[in-house]
Design a protein around this motif. Structure first.
Motif, PDB file in Angstrom:
ATOM      1  N   THR A  51      21.610  -5.637 -30.064  1.00 54.34           N
ATOM      2  CA  THR A  51      20.723  -4.898 -30.948  1.00 54.34           C
ATOM      3  C   THR A  51      20.762  -3.427 -30.568  1.00 54.34           C
ATOM      4  N   SER A  52      20.212  -2.601 -31.449  1.00 55.07           N
ATOM      5  CA  SER A  52      20.155  -1.181 -31.136  1.00 55.07           C
ATOM      6  C   SER A  52      19.314  -0.935 -29.887  1.00 55.07           C
ATOM      7  N   THR A  53      18.254  -1.707 -29.725  1.00 58.30           N
ATOM      8  CA  THR A  53      17.411  -1.579 -28.530  1.00 58.30           C
ATOM      9  C   THR A  53      18.189  -1.927 -27.276  1.00 58.30           C
ATOM     10  N   GLU A  54      19.005  -2.993 -27.346  1.00 61.20           N
ATOM     11  CA  GLU A  54      19.817  -3.389 -26.188  1.00 61.20           C
ATOM     12  C   GLU A  54      20.856  -2.326 -25.861  1.00 61.20           C
ATOM     13  N   LYS A  57      19.075   0.506 -24.136  1.00 64.95           N
ATOM     14  CA  LYS A  57      18.712   0.174 -22.758  1.00 64.95           C
ATOM     15  C   LYS A  57      19.931   0.179 -21.842  1.00 64.95           C
ATOM     16  N   ALA A  62      21.953   4.524 -29.437  1.00 69.24           N
ATOM     17  CA  ALA A  62      21.632   3.528 -30.451  1.00 69.24           C
ATOM     18  C   ALA A  62      22.919   2.942 -31.010  1.00 69.24           C
ATOM     19  N   ASN A 275      15.260   3.108 -37.665  1.00 67.46           N
ATOM     20  CA  ASN A 275      14.484   2.133 -36.911  1.00 67.46           C
ATOM     21  C   ASN A 275      15.192   0.783 -36.956  1.00 67.46           C
ATOM     22  N   ALA A 276      14.585  -0.225 -36.379  1.00 69.04           N
ATOM     23  CA  ALA A 276      15.246  -1.521 -36.254  1.00 69.04           C
ATOM     24  C   ALA A 276      15.570  -2.148 -37.600  1.00 69.04           C
TER      25      ALA A 276
END
Length: 457
Positions: A51-54, A57, A62, A275-276
């Protein structure tokens, strides 16, 4: 990307050159995807796409899925009406191709809930491609380029057929490989095999042996116009900079051919801020990651930015007369821009490096170009015909302030790099209201643009 390569890369042509100033052999060797498959920065295929969040991190950047990008360009309303490129063919032209292309596209589609393309064909119209050699950097990098081109053209236009035209040699910094590219495209055009051609290769105009040598390559584009085939080209990923045949950096702004050709639609780069769900958190900006430290860690400390500027070869075409205040008497590049940023990358799957394969963030104008090819294919479907040469329509729509053209007004493609122990800055251009030499007429709201392009084209 090895540290022995200098801080310059031939953008969509994507060659990295040695820090010492490349020898003839090394400058002409590997043609590497600028947006790359960065070693040690992939995610194992067995785990599925990050995911973009992963990505944020793990890598500090992104990375966007097809669903996020589709929503960003307002494509779902078109899909809901059955407008997905069906009945049209996108042609991808790349050296060598990928030995795992079909498998990798199936994995990509399954992961993101996309249907397979009605047809995926591979042709070698100008000679047999050598067997894939995983120890050949040029072949590995071009496999990555082909994978990126195909997966993202398909992600945008999932109903379109895909035709990959492979050539047996890669481009070089002095123009090698381009005769094969043009011959392959002309074969496709004359045999009526495609509707829109996506090109991710390019070279600074000054690198060709002569102006006459470059002009002799244009026959495929003249044939494309006669046969109503749309031809797109990536504007490059080095901002206003360029690399010489010797592998050093030009000390003045340059633009890259074929994006600079008046018969071609040059595609520049933007940065999406999503955003997600794929909603915009802020307006798109001109792509410039040249000072982004997270991007440098993943992709190398290169002057990454969307290409654009004024042609040294071609005068201003008539369709750019309305923007003569920006271009003067020269052909301006690009014409339009889509997502190319590496700090807002897109996700690609490959397994040519070995099972179980890897998911990688990638980008560059060599992502923006197949993305736009998908949108043109959908417009062809809407119009029930090939729209062909679309540049006059783009500038008419920009002058009409058509809602499908979304202005990009922030950012620039000024970049710096180190050469001979000194920092060299190539002053580019700023995004501004209206047409500019970073993002062209702007970016796209596809739900509106498809209808407008079909009408105007």
């Amino acid at each position: 990307m090895s540290a022995r390569y200098m801080i310059l890369a031939a953008a969509t042509a994507c060659t990295l050159f040695s820090a010492a100033g490349a020898t003839a052999s090394s400058a002409d060797a590997a043609v590497r995807p600028a947006s790359g498959f960065p070693a040690a920065h992939g995610f194992t295929g067995a785990a599925g796409p990050p995911t973009s969040t992963e990505c944020m991190k793990a890598l500090g950047i992104a990375c966007y899925s097809p669903r996020q990008v589709e929503r960003a360009y307002d494509l779902p309303p078109l899909y809901a009406r059955g407008l997905d490129g069906r009945g049209r063919t996108i042609v991808i032209v790349d050296p060598f191709g990928s030995p795992t292309l079909r498998h990798d596209l199936r994995v990509f589609d399954h992961a993101f809930g996309l249907p397979g393309p009605p047809s995926l064909r591979v042709l070698q119209p100008v000679g047999k491609v050598p067997p894939f050699n995983p120890k050949n950097p040029a072949m590995v990098d071009k496999a990555g380029e082909t994978t990126e081109d195909v997966e993202w053209a398909h992600a945008i236009a999932p109903g379109a057929d895909i035709l990959v035209a492979e050539t047996p040699v890669a481009e070089t910094t002095a123009g090698g490989g381009f005769p094969q590219f043009m011959a392959a495209e002309d074969y496709v055009i004359r045999h009526h095999l495609g509707d829109v051609i996506s090109q991710s290769f390019s070279l600074p105009e000054q690198n060709f042996p002569s102006r006459a040598a470059l002009l002799r390559l244009r026959y495929a584009y003249r044939d494309a116009r006669r046969h109503h085939v749309t031809v797109l080209a990536a504007s490059n990923d080095l901002g206003a900079a360029g690399v010489t045949p010797a592998g050093t950096g030009y000390l003045h702004p340059v633009v890259w051919w074929p994006a600079s050709d008046p018969l071609v639609t040059g595609v520049g780069g933007t940065r999406l801020h999503l955003n997600a769900a794929g909603g915009r958190t802020s307006p798109d900006t001109a792509w410039n990651d040249s000072r982004n430290t997270a991007v440098a860690k993943v992709f190398g400390a290169l002057p990454w930015a969307g290409g654009g500027g004024l042609s040294a070869i071609f005068p201003r075409p008539a369709y750019q007369d309305p923007v003569r205040g920006v271009t003067g008497n020269r052909r301006g590049v690009p014409d339009v821009a889509l997502s190319g940023s590496l700090s807002g990358a897109v996700i690609v799957f490959e397994s040519f490096s070995g099972a179980p394969g890897q998911w990688f963030p990638t980008g560059g104008t060599s992502s923006a170009t197949p993305e736009f090819a998908g949108i043109v294919a959908i417009a062809d479907q809407y119009a029930h015909k090939k729209l062909g040469f679309i540049n006059p329509a783009l500038y008419r729509l920009e002058q009409e302030h058509a809602p499908g053209i979304v202005d990009v007004t922030k950012g620039s493609n000024t970049v710096s790099f180190v050469q001979g122990g000194k920092t060299v800055t190539i002053r580019g251009y700023r995004a501004r209201p209206g047409y500019d030499l970073v993002t062209g007429v702007g970016t796209i709201d596809a739900a509106r643009f498809v209808r407008e392009l079909a009408r105007t084209g």
